[in-house]
Each structure stands twice: as C-alpha cells, then as structure tokens.
Design an enzyme around this catalytic site. Structure first.
Site: not given
Ligand code: TA6
Length: 297
Positions: A55, A79, A84, A164, A209, A271
């Site tokens: 994080r 996601q 990562r 990111h 966002d 990003e």
């Molecule tokens: O890059 C922005 C994003 O897509 C946000 O929508 C939020 O979800 C962030 O990434 C963090 O995502 P994560 O999966 O690391 O919590």
C-alpha cells in the site's frame, strides 16, 4: 556500494545520498529518497512480507488496470493484475554517467513460466517482463519491457501496464497538477463517466479518481500555495495515459491497510500507464514504456 541485497529487497545508494529500496515481491519500490527526504508515501500498515500488495511506493499494474472486466481474457485476475503480488527475480545492475550524474540501474524479471500454475491458468498470455529502476541524484525512472513470448497467430495478447506511484507531498490540498487541461478523462467517482478537463491546474479538494487519456508526456506537480513552486515533474515515455488518485478521508476510511487514516493529506497518486485501451502485442513482439519521476526538493 551502490547496490546492496538482502533476502527480500534491493537497495540502491547514490553518491549524492539519494536512495531507492525495491522489494522483490512485486518488484515494488517502497522507498525513494532524494535531497535528504522520502519522496514516496507508504502506509504504515502496508504489508511488506509478501502477504498482499504493498500500500504505497510504486506498485506495478500488469496485465490489467482496475477491476477485471467480464468477457475479457483478464476477467479471472485480481484488481490491477498479478505483477504486484508475484516475486520477481533480480537480473542485474548497470551503472553509467550522464551529465556528470551517476545512473544506477537495476533490472528485475518476471515471465509466465515463473508464475504459479493457478495464476498462469487465469491469463493465457505467454509473456516476459523486464522492469528497470534507475536512480540518479534527483530522479527515479521506472521502465517496463513486455515481450510476447508466444508463437503463432493465436498467441497475440492484450494488456494494460501502469506505474502506480504514490508521491509524498506536504499538503495535497495545496498542490496543483499541471498539464491535464483540455484532456478527456473518465471519473471513477462519477460512475466512470467521461468528462473534459477545463482547468489548467487540477486541485484535489475531495476524493479524486480520474483516468486522463492521451495525456502530454510531462505533468508538473506544484505547490499552489507557494507561487507554483515545482515539487515533482513526471515525464512519461511510450505511455498514453495518466491516472490521478487520492482517496481523501472517506476513501482512506474504507481501505484496511491505509494508515495513518489522515495520510491521504500527504500523498497524491500520479500514475503513468497505458490503461484507457488494451495494448495488443503480437506473438514475438516487444513493447516498452516508462516514466521519469523528478523530485525538485
Ligand atoms: O489507480 C487508482 C485506482 O484504480 C483506484 O480506483 C483505487 O482502487 C486504487 O487504484 C487502489 O487500488 P488497490 O487495488 O491498490 O486498492
């Protein structure tokens, strides 16, 4: 020594005093210091033991950005994909002098053969990645080479890639982000609807966002409360889009590993990536893109 390695991480040490630390887990940059200070934001509750994605710092997004979309080859992936949350291997270090500044570069590798069976089964692409992190006295460059290691007609694959980056700033509500004006963006806080950026300087006053498409290569982050004193310059190469994210108080509240809860005040995610559309890579072809983060103070 310009590079030291322990079991789980690599640290680059620059003669100027700058440094960078990269976990082999996710090849995640977890620290970048320049001008005597930490330039990235990292949650104090972030796991650094490989139990889950870091994080903060610079998590890598590949082969999909955002939540997996049904009906795509990436629909079974977590996601932001698997890069990562997979252990990369350290390939080596090179050094070079440019304009009197030492460039210390370290390369990491990940390929489909090193994925665990379960993850590999979730995405068909036969790929090879080389991720390079280069440190100078005031910049940190991150660059990705993607190779389609497959052969034959059916081996082409589509991917997203994004760096990111969680930049550390003194006060996110005092910064301005320049270079986005007149761009189209999708606003994920407004149901992913499409909008046009009318301001020359974006300010962060609530949860933000946004995926800005076809962004210019140079984005400036300035201190709007100090006559636009430059804080960072983010220069992308071979990447199409820029995502701006700050969860603000209500977003941080909902993220379990976000600490301190008011830490959103000291960070902004800028990003660089190619995420608004799928990038198609034919069998045997190679793609590369990267971003230079420059810290001005
Ligand atoms: O890059 C922005 C994003 O897509 C946000 O929508 C939020 O979800 C962030 O990434 C963090 O995502 P994560 O999966 O690391 O919590």
């Amino acid at each position: 020594a310009t590079l030291t390695q322990s079991s789980d991480r690599v640290t680059l040490s620059h003669p100027s005093g700058a440094s960078a630390t990269i976990l082999l887990y996710g090849a995640t940059v977890i620290s970048w210091t320049a001008h005597g200070r930490e330039q990235l934001w990292l949650s104090t509750a972030s796991a650094l033991d490989g139990s889950r994605a870091v994080r903060g710092g610079i998590p890598l997004v590949f082969p999909v950005f955002g939540p997996p979309q049904a009906g795509t080859a990436a629909e079974k992936l977590p996601q932001h994909g698997f890069a990562r949350t997979t252990r990369w291997e350290l390939l080596g270090r090179t050094e070079a002098e440019t304009a009197g500044d030492l460039n210390i570069c370290v390369d990491f590798g990940l390929d489909s053969r090193s994925l665990d069976e379960e993850t590999r089964a979730k995405w068909g692409g036969e790929f090879g990645l080389i991720y390079s992190v280069t440190l100078t006295s005031s910049t940190l460059e991150t660059k990705m080479v993607v190779q389609n290691a497959g052969s034959g007609e059916s081996a082409a694959f589509d991917f997203n890639v994004l760096f990111h980056t969680y930049l550390r700033v003194p006060d996110v509500e005092a910064i301005g982000i320049k270079g986005l004006n007149s761009l189209t963006y999708r606003d994920k806080t407004l149901g992913n609807t499409e909008h046009n950026e009318s301001s020359t300087t974006l300010r962060i006053t609530s949860q933000t966002d946004r995926v800005y498409r076809s962004a210019p290569d140079e984005i400036a982050i300035v201190d709007a409360s100090a006559s636009d004193k430059p804080l960072f310059t983010v220069t992308k190469v071979g990447l199409k889009d820029v995502v701006i994210w700050n969860p603000h108080a209500e977003g941080a509240e909902k993220i379990a590993d976000w600490q301190p809860k008011d830490g959103w005040k000291e960070m902004v995610c800028v990003e660089a990536g190619s995420v608004a559309e799928w990038q198609t890579l034919e069998a045997g072809a190679t793609w590369e893109g990267g971003v230079v983060h420059k810290a001005h103070l």
